[in-house]
Design an enzyme around this catalytic site. Structure first.
Site, mmCIF file in Angstrom:
data_model
loop_
_atom_site.group_PDB
_atom_site.id
_atom_site.type_symbol
_atom_site.label_atom_id
_atom_site.label_comp_id
_atom_site.label_asym_id
_atom_site.label_seq_id
_atom_site.Cartn_x
_atom_site.Cartn_y
_atom_site.Cartn_z
ATOM 1 N N TYR A 1 74.498 20.689 67.602
ATOM 2 C CA TYR A 1 75.610 21.585 67.928
ATOM 3 C C TYR A 1 76.270 21.103 69.204
ATOM 4 O O TYR A 1 75.602 20.881 70.215
ATOM 5 C CB TYR A 1 75.096 23.014 68.104
ATOM 6 N N ASP B 1 75.289 14.268 74.391
ATOM 7 C CA ASP B 1 75.527 15.668 74.704
ATOM 8 C C ASP B 1 74.274 16.187 75.395
ATOM 9 O O ASP B 1 73.290 16.540 74.749
ATOM 10 C CB ASP B 1 75.823 16.452 73.423
ATOM 11 N N LYS C 1 75.469 24.400 81.240
ATOM 12 C CA LYS C 1 74.311 25.261 81.469
ATOM 13 C C LYS C 1 73.730 25.087 82.865
ATOM 14 O O LYS C 1 74.193 25.711 83.812
ATOM 15 C CB LYS C 1 73.266 25.053 80.374
#
Length: 342
Positions: free
Chosen positions: A120, A215, A243
């Site tokens: 994702y 990623d 994050k």
């Protein structure tokens, strides 16, 4: 997206948190194993992070212009992640991956991307679709993700393969702008890379002039201080972060090779902008978090605590006859050592 429809029950609304504990609005207390999906790696309401946010907020929340704090965080990221020579701040992981892909297309002057099923990369259009649709439920979920996008977005630029090796690149290599991958998959359970996988991606991207994007929105500063690329010894061309880099505030970043990053405006023709990118309060939270996890022994302690939790849950599941797949830091380290020998 937090409606609990996928797991049942009613959504829990939280009111406060401290350390490993969170309290719901109705007074219930929980041990938190989620950590806001990563940013709370130091624990909730870490005193140094809260203090940095409060002190910075006293001088204003946003200026729509550069601040010194933005450059301090940028330099710290470059120190910790050796593959990053220049970095651009954004406001989320989704924005980071979307911008990195646009940059890869602008740099290579190619259109196609390769992504992997199960990874994702945020909710930008071309990254939502999956390759193979295995059953009716997955088909409905895939269609739901695609709703609102155009057929061209899902059919033309995104190429999905489970393992795009020499054969795939031989077929479409001249058209591939980039390959984007979670170096440790975290959105289909925790799946470390099999030995040789990341090396093969690096080799094929180099051979065919494609940009390799890691990623590391989830893995950055988490599986190691320098991210998964440090742990596995693979150097991507671009890296996306999120994050942890914001310490709980809305922050993302992408960076990498200088020659690629210099194609971003204002140095180059690939446009990217955001009013709140590099927000000083968010930068303060991120910097305090990075300094906290840079302390000697932090990641070793994190791995030990995680293993203790995982092994305890695994043993309890075995006694109860519940099928359960787990991944320990030792297993990841074995993958890491085998990968470096490949």
């Amino acid at each position: 997206m937090r409606a609990f429809r996928g797991v049942g029950g009613e959504p829990i609304f939280f009111a406060r948190a401290k350390g490993s504990r969170v309290w719901a609005a109705d007074g219930r207390e929980f041990i938190d194993y989620v950590g806001s999906w990563g940013p709370m790696i130091l624990g909730h309401a870490d005193p140094a992070v809260i203090r940095a946010v409060q002190q910075t907020a006293e001088h204003g929340l946003s200026f729509g212009a550069p601040t010194e704090m933005e450059t301090v965080v940028a330099r710290r990221i470059i120190e910790l992640v050796p593959s990053i020579e220049l970095v651009r701040m954004v406001s989320s992981g989704t924005e980071a991956t979307m911008s990195a892909i646009r940059l890869a297309r602008g740099f290579t002057k190619r259109n196609k991307i390769i992504k992997f099923e199960g990874c994702y990369h945020g909710h930008s259009d071309s990254l939502l679709c999956e390759g193979r649709v295995r059953n009716a439920h997955a088909r409905r979920a895939d269609l739901a993700r695609r709703a609102g996008g155009t057929r061209r977005v899902y059919g033309d630029p995104a190429i999905q393969r489970r393992s795009p090796g020499a054969r795939s690149f031989a077929e479409i290599g001249a058209d591939v702008a980039c390959v984007i991958v979670e170096p440790v998959a975290g959105n289909m359970n925790c799946i470390p890379p099999v030995p040789g996988f990341l090396e093969a991606l690096r080799e094929e991207c180099t051979k065919h002039g494609a940009v390799l994007i890691f990623d590391e929105v989830m893995t950055g500063f988490r599986v190691a201080l320098g991210g998964a690329q440090q742990r596995y010894g693979i150097k991507p061309d671009l890296t996306t972060l999120g994050k942890i880099v914001g310490g709980g505030m809305p922050v993302g970043a992408f960076g990498g090779r200088r020659d690629i990053m210099e194609h971003i405006a204002p140095l180059g023709p690939v446009y990217q902008a955001g009013t709140l990118s590099g927000n000083p309060v968010a930068m303060a939270a991120g910097l305090a978090t990075l300094e906290g996890l840079s302390k000697p022994g932090f990641h070793a302690g994190l791995a030990a605590a995680t293993d203790r939790l995982v092994l305890g849950i695994r043993d309890a599941a075995q006694r109860a006859g519940v099928p359960l797949a787990t991944t320990t830091s030792a297993a990841c380290s074995a993958c890491s050592s085998r990968t470096r020998r490949t």
